[in-house]
Scaffold this active site. Structure first.
Site, PDB file in Angstrom:
ATOM      1  N   GLU A 127      27.721 -21.717  -0.279  1.00 14.71           N
ATOM      2  CA  GLU A 127      28.059 -22.083  -1.667  1.00 14.71           C
ATOM      3  C   GLU A 127      29.573 -22.169  -1.767  1.00 14.71           C
ATOM      4  O   GLU A 127      30.285 -21.751  -0.841  1.00 14.71           O
ATOM      5  CB  GLU A 127      27.513 -21.024  -2.640  1.00 14.71           C
ATOM      6  CG  GLU A 127      26.000 -20.889  -2.556  1.00 14.71           C
ATOM      7  CD  GLU A 127      25.450 -19.784  -3.469  1.00 14.71           C
ATOM      8  OE1 GLU A 127      26.251 -19.169  -4.218  1.00 14.71           O
ATOM      9  OE2 GLU A 127      24.241 -19.548  -3.409  1.00 14.71           O
ATOM     10  N   GLY A 131      31.073 -18.901   2.121  1.00  8.54           N
ATOM     11  CA  GLY A 131      31.008 -19.662   3.371  1.00  8.54           C
ATOM     12  C   GLY A 131      30.862 -18.671   4.509  1.00  8.54           C
ATOM     13  O   GLY A 131      29.747 -18.310   4.891  1.00  8.54           O
ATOM     14  N   SER A 132      32.001 -18.163   4.997  1.00  7.98           N
ATOM     15  CA  SER A 132      31.940 -17.142   6.055  1.00  7.98           C
ATOM     16  C   SER A 132      31.273 -15.863   5.553  1.00  7.98           C
ATOM     17  O   SER A 132      30.522 -15.211   6.283  1.00  7.98           O
ATOM     18  CB  SER A 132      33.355 -16.821   6.549  1.00  7.98           C
ATOM     19  OG  SER A 132      33.886 -17.935   7.237  1.00  7.98           O
ATOM     20  N   THR A 158      23.892 -29.967   5.271  1.00  2.00           N
ATOM     21  CA  THR A 158      23.621 -31.010   6.272  1.00  2.00           C
ATOM     22  C   THR A 158      22.212 -31.551   6.047  1.00  2.00           C
ATOM     23  O   THR A 158      21.281 -30.765   5.810  1.00  2.00           O
ATOM     24  CB  THR A 158      23.738 -30.415   7.694  1.00  2.00           C
ATOM     25  OG1 THR A 158      25.045 -29.891   7.854  1.00  2.00           O
ATOM     26  CG2 THR A 158      23.477 -31.471   8.762  1.00  2.00           C
ATOM     27  N   GLY A 243      20.582 -21.693  15.740  1.00  4.64           N
ATOM     28  CA  GLY A 243      21.362 -22.873  15.349  1.00  4.64           C
ATOM     29  C   GLY A 243      22.668 -22.970  16.118  1.00  4.64           C
ATOM     30  O   GLY A 243      23.103 -24.069  16.498  1.00  4.64           O
ATOM     31  N   GLN A 337      44.807 -38.263  24.208  1.00  7.21           N
ATOM     32  CA  GLN A 337      46.138 -38.338  24.834  1.00  7.21           C
ATOM     33  C   GLN A 337      46.110 -39.268  26.047  1.00  7.21           C
ATOM     34  O   GLN A 337      47.013 -40.092  26.232  1.00  7.21           O
ATOM     35  CB  GLN A 337      46.579 -36.919  25.241  1.00  7.21           C
ATOM     36  CG  GLN A 337      48.027 -36.800  25.638  1.00  7.21           C
ATOM     37  CD  GLN A 337      48.965 -37.003  24.443  1.00  7.21           C
ATOM     38  OE1 GLN A 337      48.573 -36.811  23.306  1.00  7.21           O
ATOM     39  NE2 GLN A 337      50.190 -37.401  24.721  1.00  7.21           N
ATOM     40  N   GLY A 340      46.227 -42.704  24.970  1.00  9.36           N
ATOM     41  CA  GLY A 340      47.500 -43.086  24.359  1.00  9.36           C
ATOM     42  C   GLY A 340      47.311 -43.827  23.039  1.00  9.36           C
ATOM     43  O   GLY A 340      46.399 -43.522  22.271  1.00  9.36           O
ATOM     44  N   GLU A 364      28.017 -23.639  10.979  1.00 12.35           N
ATOM     45  CA  GLU A 364      27.179 -22.574  11.571  1.00 12.35           C
ATOM     46  C   GLU A 364      28.039 -21.393  12.048  1.00 12.35           C
ATOM     47  O   GLU A 364      27.750 -20.750  13.058  1.00 12.35           O
ATOM     48  CB  GLU A 364      26.285 -23.138  12.660  1.00 12.35           C
ATOM     49  CG  GLU A 364      25.446 -24.284  12.099  1.00 12.35           C
ATOM     50  CD  GLU A 364      24.097 -24.462  12.717  1.00 12.35           C
ATOM     51  OE1 GLU A 364      23.572 -23.504  13.300  1.00 12.35           O
ATOM     52  OE2 GLU A 364      23.560 -25.572  12.578  1.00 12.35           O
TER      53      GLU A 364
END
Ligand code: CAA
Length: 380
Positions: A127, A131-132, A158, A243, A337, A340, A364
């Site tokens: 929400e 999150g964490s 998702t 997951g 890289q 380039g 996740e």
């Protein structure tokens, strides 16, 4: 100790590789540009049995394990990470907990449809303010007769735009300590009061739909409860252990795509009258990409094997996701890289790989949450 895949695993991986090369890779650019996955791809995945890989055969699935799923996810993500996350969330975050914790009625109602791909699943935990700190979620479910009434808003869901069923975590005991008063509900898309909200504009994995999901007096029967009342948080965490193995496999697929593109370009691109692959600076990048991919694969297969044996796998899953996602981002950076200026344009798909890799360190459980899970288990 057995490092070789068995015959069935090899055949499954080769089937997924073939599908990824022939059907997904040519469409990945359009998925990214159009911000949606070709519906024909979704139905082909049903024909190949990918939506039901880990669902038992009695419910129309293939009854395979997490290691099988990881093999398929690596191949799918190598070609198209948008399709990869759609498949991972469906199998690992929705079909798997329904199989593991669902009542007979819930399993009979949903698993056959999930296995065929007729219904796609979505997982609603995060929400705006959780999150964490997932246990801080505020979506409420209050009892009303034999029903429960849900109110709240879920974010960053998702598959939100295409899902037919949502696994929703809501607070059912506001007085309990925060992780102890949460329950999981299986909510159909057509439940009155459920609305799919804003679609996010994302940096990468643009083909997968990520939305808000809103609940406004959304009424579900008590039979929609998955597992036990007020035990939804451990269920959410156990589900994320699976997951995270899927996201580690996604990261490996992206990293492998970076290595493949880098090898090809190193042979084609000439500077100072020779292919750039002749230069040690490029060779060392390729070598480090390859070593890290192999390490990430071993960590991921080990975590998947543990989960297939029903052994504790939280730390192993976090090892795999932590390492694989960081390595994927490193590979994507080095790959760009090596390419380039050309790599910085959308003439090459490496800029998409660079954008797609980034999310593997976020969803996740962000990188530091994987470290937290590992450190807590080390310190006891
Ligand atoms: N398996 C089973 N149970 C578990 C568990 C696990 N791996 N980890 C914890 N639990 C249980 C604990 O045993 C405890 O149970 P009791 O109530 O019986 O004591 C309960 O869960 C609470 O555990 P914690 O005290 O460890 O909980 P916490 O509040 O400290 O949170 C956390 C732990 C690891 C930080 C957790 O909040 C977390 O993983 N955060 C990240 C959230 C996340 O990954 N979100 C992803 C969103 S979904 C997504 O991203 C999908 C997508 O789009 C692709």
């Amino acid at each position: 100790m057995e490092f070789e895949l068995d015959e069935d695993q090899r055949m499954l991986r080769d089937m997924a590789r073939d599908f990824a090369d022939k059907e997904l890779a040519p469409r990945a650019r359009a998925h990214d540009r159009d911000e949606s996955i070709d519906p024909q791809v979704l139905s082909q995945m049903g024909e190949l049995g990918l939506w039901g890989l880990t669902t038992p055969e009695e419910f129309g699935g293939a009854g395979l394990g997490i290691l099988h799923l990881a093999l398929v996810l690596e191949e799918v993500n190598r070609a198209c990470a948008s399709t990869g996350v759609t498949l991972s969330v469906h199998n690992s975050l929705v079909a798997a907990p329904l199989r593991k914790f669902g009542s007979d009625e819930l399993r009979r109602r949903w698993l056959p449809k999930l296995a065929s791909g007729e219904v796609i699943g979505a997982y609603c935990l995060s929400e705006a303010n959780s999150g964490s700190d997932a246990a801080a979620l505020r979506t409420q479910a209050r009892p009303d007769g034999a029903d429960w009434v849900l109110n709240g808003t879920k974010m960053w869901v998702t598959n939100g735009g295409i899902a037919g069923v949502f696994l929703v975590y809501a607070r059912t005991d506001p007085a309990a300590p925060k992780a102890k008063g949460i329950t999981a509900f299986v909510v159909p898309r057509d439940a009155p009061g459920l609305t799919v909200g804003k679609k996010e504009k994302k940096t990468g994995i643009r083909g997968s739909t990520t939305t808000e999901v809103l609940f406004d007096n959304c009424r579900v029967s008590s039979k929609a409860i998955l597992g036990e009342l007020n035990r939804g948080f451990p269920l959410a965490m156990d589900t994320l252990d699976g997951g995270r193995i899927g996201i580690a496999a996604q990261a490996i697929g992206i990293a492998q795509a970076c290595l493949d593109a880098s090898i090809k370009y190193s042979k084609e691109r000439t500077q100072f009258n020779q292919p750039i692959g002749n230069f040690q600076a490029i060779q060392w990048k390729l070598a480090d990409m390859s070593a890290g991919i192999e390490a990430a694969r071993l960590l991921t297969h080990k975590a998947a094997w543990l989960r297939d044996q029903n052994l504790p796998c939280a730390r192993a899953a976090s090892h795999a996701k932590l390492f694989a996602s960081r390595h994927a981002n490193w590979c994507a950076d080095e790959c760009l890289q090596i390419h380039g200026g050309a790599g910085y344009t959308d003439d090459f798909h490496v800029e998409r790989l660079f954008r797609d890799a980034r999310i593997t360190e976020i969803y996740e459980g962000v990188t530091d949450i994987q470290r937290l899970v590992i450190a807590r288990s080390l310190l006891g």
